[in-house]
Design an enzyme around this catalytic site. Structure first.
Site, PDB file in Angstrom:
ATOM      1  N   TYR A  51     -21.096   0.510  27.788  1.00 20.14           N
ATOM      2  CA  TYR A  51     -22.094   1.326  28.486  1.00 20.14           C
ATOM      3  C   TYR A  51     -23.446   1.187  27.784  1.00 20.14           C
ATOM      4  O   TYR A  51     -23.538   1.381  26.569  1.00 20.14           O
ATOM      5  CB  TYR A  51     -21.662   2.801  28.512  1.00 20.14           C
ATOM      6  CG  TYR A  51     -22.501   3.642  29.448  1.00 20.14           C
ATOM      7  CD1 TYR A  51     -22.179   3.757  30.799  1.00 20.14           C
ATOM      8  CD2 TYR A  51     -23.648   4.294  28.980  1.00 20.14           C
ATOM      9  CE1 TYR A  51     -22.970   4.503  31.663  1.00 20.14           C
ATOM     10  CE2 TYR A  51     -24.440   5.047  29.835  1.00 20.14           C
ATOM     11  CZ  TYR A  51     -24.095   5.148  31.173  1.00 20.14           C
ATOM     12  OH  TYR A  51     -24.871   5.876  32.029  1.00 20.14           O
ATOM     13  N   PHE A  91     -30.832   3.987  35.369  1.00 18.30           N
ATOM     14  CA  PHE A  91     -30.695   2.703  34.660  1.00 18.30           C
ATOM     15  C   PHE A  91     -29.346   2.712  33.964  1.00 18.30           C
ATOM     16  O   PHE A  91     -29.040   3.648  33.221  1.00 18.30           O
ATOM     17  CB  PHE A  91     -31.787   2.531  33.588  1.00 18.30           C
ATOM     18  CG  PHE A  91     -31.556   1.331  32.698  1.00 18.30           C
ATOM     19  CD1 PHE A  91     -32.241   0.155  32.933  1.00 18.30           C
ATOM     20  CD2 PHE A  91     -30.638   1.369  31.648  1.00 18.30           C
ATOM     21  CE1 PHE A  91     -32.012  -0.964  32.133  1.00 18.30           C
ATOM     22  CE2 PHE A  91     -30.405   0.250  30.849  1.00 18.30           C
ATOM     23  CZ  PHE A  91     -31.105  -0.912  31.089  1.00 18.30           C
ATOM     24  N   GLU A  92     -28.567   1.660  34.208  1.00 15.13           N
ATOM     25  CA  GLU A  92     -27.317   1.492  33.467  1.00 15.13           C
ATOM     26  C   GLU A  92     -27.000   0.015  33.442  1.00 15.13           C
ATOM     27  O   GLU A  92     -27.206  -0.666  34.447  1.00 15.13           O
ATOM     28  CB  GLU A  92     -26.135   2.158  34.191  1.00 15.13           C
ATOM     29  CG  GLU A  92     -26.095   3.653  34.167  1.00 15.13           C
ATOM     30  CD  GLU A  92     -24.898   4.251  34.930  1.00 15.13           C
ATOM     31  OE1 GLU A  92     -24.352   5.249  34.465  1.00 15.13           O
ATOM     32  OE2 GLU A  92     -24.521   3.710  35.986  1.00 15.13           O
ATOM     33  N   ILE A  93     -26.521  -0.456  32.302  1.00 15.16           N
ATOM     34  CA  ILE A  93     -25.885  -1.769  32.266  1.00 15.16           C
ATOM     35  C   ILE A  93     -24.513  -1.483  31.685  1.00 15.16           C
ATOM     36  O   ILE A  93     -24.413  -0.962  30.565  1.00 15.16           O
ATOM     37  CB  ILE A  93     -26.664  -2.770  31.388  1.00 15.16           C
ATOM     38  CG1 ILE A  93     -28.069  -2.990  31.951  1.00 15.16           C
ATOM     39  CG2 ILE A  93     -25.891  -4.105  31.307  1.00 15.16           C
ATOM     40  CD1 ILE A  93     -28.936  -3.923  31.126  1.00 15.16           C
ATOM     41  N   HIS A  96     -20.995  10.196  34.262  1.00 18.24           N
ATOM     42  CA  HIS A  96     -20.850   8.948  33.498  1.00 18.24           C
ATOM     43  C   HIS A  96     -21.008   9.198  31.998  1.00 18.24           C
ATOM     44  O   HIS A  96     -20.283   8.623  31.184  1.00 18.24           O
ATOM     45  CB  HIS A  96     -21.917   7.929  33.913  1.00 18.24           C
ATOM     46  CG  HIS A  96     -21.674   7.330  35.265  1.00 18.24           C
ATOM     47  ND1 HIS A  96     -22.467   6.320  35.776  1.00 18.24           N
ATOM     48  CD2 HIS A  96     -20.740   7.568  36.213  1.00 18.24           C
ATOM     49  CE1 HIS A  96     -22.030   5.985  36.983  1.00 18.24           C
ATOM     50  NE2 HIS A  96     -20.988   6.729  37.266  1.00 18.24           N
TER      51      HIS A  96
END
Ligand SMILES: Nc1nc2c(ncn2[C@@H]2O[C@H](COP(=O)(O)OP(=O)(O)OP(=O)(O)O)[C@@H](O)[C@H]2O)c(=O)[nH]1
Ligand SMILES: *[C@@H]1O[C@H](CO)[C@@H](O)[C@H](O)[C@H]1NC(C)=O
Ligand SMILES: *[C@@H]1O[C@H](CO)[C@@H](O)[C@H](O)[C@H]1NC(C)=O
Ligand SMILES: *[C@@H]1O[C@H](CO)[C@@H](O)[C@H](O)[C@H]1NC(C)=O
Ligand SMILES: [Mg+2]
Length: 394
Positions: free
Chosen positions: A227, A284-286, A321
């Site tokens: 994450y 925003f998430e990668i 999340h």
């Protein structure tokens, strides 16, 4: 002739020593903040005597004598994922332009667009034109964007209207709740997403300010990270009144799913008693799709979904999340992308170290973490340690 008595000798020697030291510091300045030295990783597993100090270059400051990262044809199995509506076309194009210029014209990762309504031909044609990469358009199945059968719709409507009267942001907004539930539990198992291992979540009208000269997906993969985030902040407590009690009963029913050395202290200041409202800002998430598709996360989502808080309250995908990352992952699996200059109205993350700033066009004085730290707001910084929660607690 000058004679120097022994009592005069001491100040002279001391001054000489001082001059030598100052000259040395002038020639070889201690570069504490950043400058030209690279961050140094100290391996604590070695004994304190023969401590191994390995210089670990920042991934976005690669050795200039090596060929650029994008010439390596190895890619992660990854895609951008953009949930959006047809009317957001211009905002999507605005963002794609920056993403392509800063990163993707070099790396060519595919895009997946998802929508609860079919995309128009205009939307497809004008987004496809923004990139050389593959672009796919998916329709969200009805079951992933509607009330599940165990929800009492009248109760949900009444509570939603009440939240609206209380002035809670998006309090009386049903589509917002479907969006949060979809982003919490379904986007990663949409048929178009099943073929991928990593995703980068993008929203219309966000900005990207910095050249990204390495592959963040491969960085996650090579370092076993699950994450990645850029901005963290407080949630509105009115939207998550019963989220933490629900998470606590989940954890006591499934202790085998909760690892020992997790990051739970990111989301609690009292050893798990209550939620401190900290979350990674999930626009925003990668992150790792297989982690979300794995048994622990799916059990967790199902448990939350059954509790009804996506509709009776307004649980956001960001706290959902973030709490999952905190209870299921450890420190080495969660990554702060400090190098990715990013703005989603009204907050911006802008790199503050000089070398990283050179790749960006944002004003680092307006960096969210820096501003928040001043007023003791919730902020998470990643230095040697994860410093999290409420800054003045530390
Ligand atoms: N297809 C579709 N996408 C939606 C809908 N509502 C929101 N989205 C998308 O979901 C994401 C989050 O929605 P936003 O409206 O940006 O919510 P937010 O980021 O919490 O709030 P803002 O401050 O308004 O940006 C964005 O990518 C939107 O385009 C919807 O009803 N249908
Ligand atoms: C290309 O990237 C992959 C994945 O990071 C790496 O394993 C490989 O060594 C790289 N190849 C070269 C020639 O650098
Ligand atoms: C409901 O939320 C969506 C975002 O999901 C937003 O675009 C829309 O304007 C909101 N509607 C109202 C009536 O506030
Ligand atoms: C974190 O978790 C991963 C995967 O379970 C494990 O391989 C790693 O050793 C853990 N690291 C720490 C510092 O606990
Ligand atoms: Mg948004």
């Amino acid at each position: 002739m000058i004679t120097i008595t022994s009592s005069q000798l001491r100040p002279i020697l001391l001054s000489s020593l001082l001059i030598i030291c100052l000259t040395y510091l002038y020639l070889f300045p201690l570069n504490l903040s950043s400058g030209t030295t690279r961050p140094v990783h100290v391996d604590n597993s070695a004994s304190s005597i023969d401590q191994v100090v390995v210089a670990k270059p920042h991934p976005n400051l690669p050795d200039p004598s090596l060929p650029p990262a994008w010439l390596n044809t190895t890619r992660a199995n990854a895609a951008f994922v953009i949930l959006t509506r047809n009317k957001e076309l211009d905002d999507v194009r605005w963002t794609m332009r920056q993403l392509e210029a800063r990163f993707n014209s070099k790396f060519n990762y595919p895009y997946v667009f998802l929508n609860d309504q079919p995309f128009t031909e205009e939307f497809k044609e004008l987004t496809r034109a923004m990139t050389k990469a593959q672009v796919q358009y998916g329709l969200i199945p009805e079951a992933h964007w509607s009330y599940p059968e165990w929800i009492d719709v009248d109760k949900a409507t009444a509570l939603r209207e009440q939240m609206g009267r209380e002035g809670v942001i998006y309090g009386d907004n049903l589509s917002y709740r479907h969006m949060c539930r979809f982003e919490s539990g379904f986007f990663f198992r949409h048929p178009l997403m099943m073929q991928y291992d990593y995703y980068w979540r993008v929203e219309p009208s966000v900005d990207f300010y910095c050249d990204i000269d390495y592959d963040p997906f491969l960085y996650m993969k090579d370092n076993n990270m699950k994450y990645g985030w850029t901005i963290s902040l407080f949630e509105y407590w009115q939207t998550v009144r019963t989220l933490w009690p629900t998470v606590k009963s989940f954890m006591s029913e499934y202790p085998e799913l909760i690892p020992e050395n997790n990051l739970i202290d990111f989301v609690t200041n009292d050893g798990g008693e209550s939620y401190n409202m900290c979350h990674f800002w999930s626009n925003f998430e990668i992150a790792d799709l297989n982690w979300l598709r794995g048994p622990a996360y799916l059990r967790y989502f199902e448990y939350l979904d059954r509790a009804g808080g996506f509709f009776y309250e307004r649980w956001g995908d960001a706290p959902v999340h973030s709490i999952a990352a905190a209870i299921f992952l450890n420190k080495t699996e969660v990554h702060f992308f400090d190098d990715i200059g990013y703005r989603h109205n009204p907050f911006m993350h802008c790199p503050t170290t000089r070398e990283l700033q050179k790749k960006c066009s944002c004003n680092s004085d307006e960096n969210f973490g820096k501003l928040r730290a001043k007023i003791s707001e919730c902020v998470c910084l990643w230095s040697n340690e994860l410093i999290c929660g409420i800054i003045n607690r530390l």
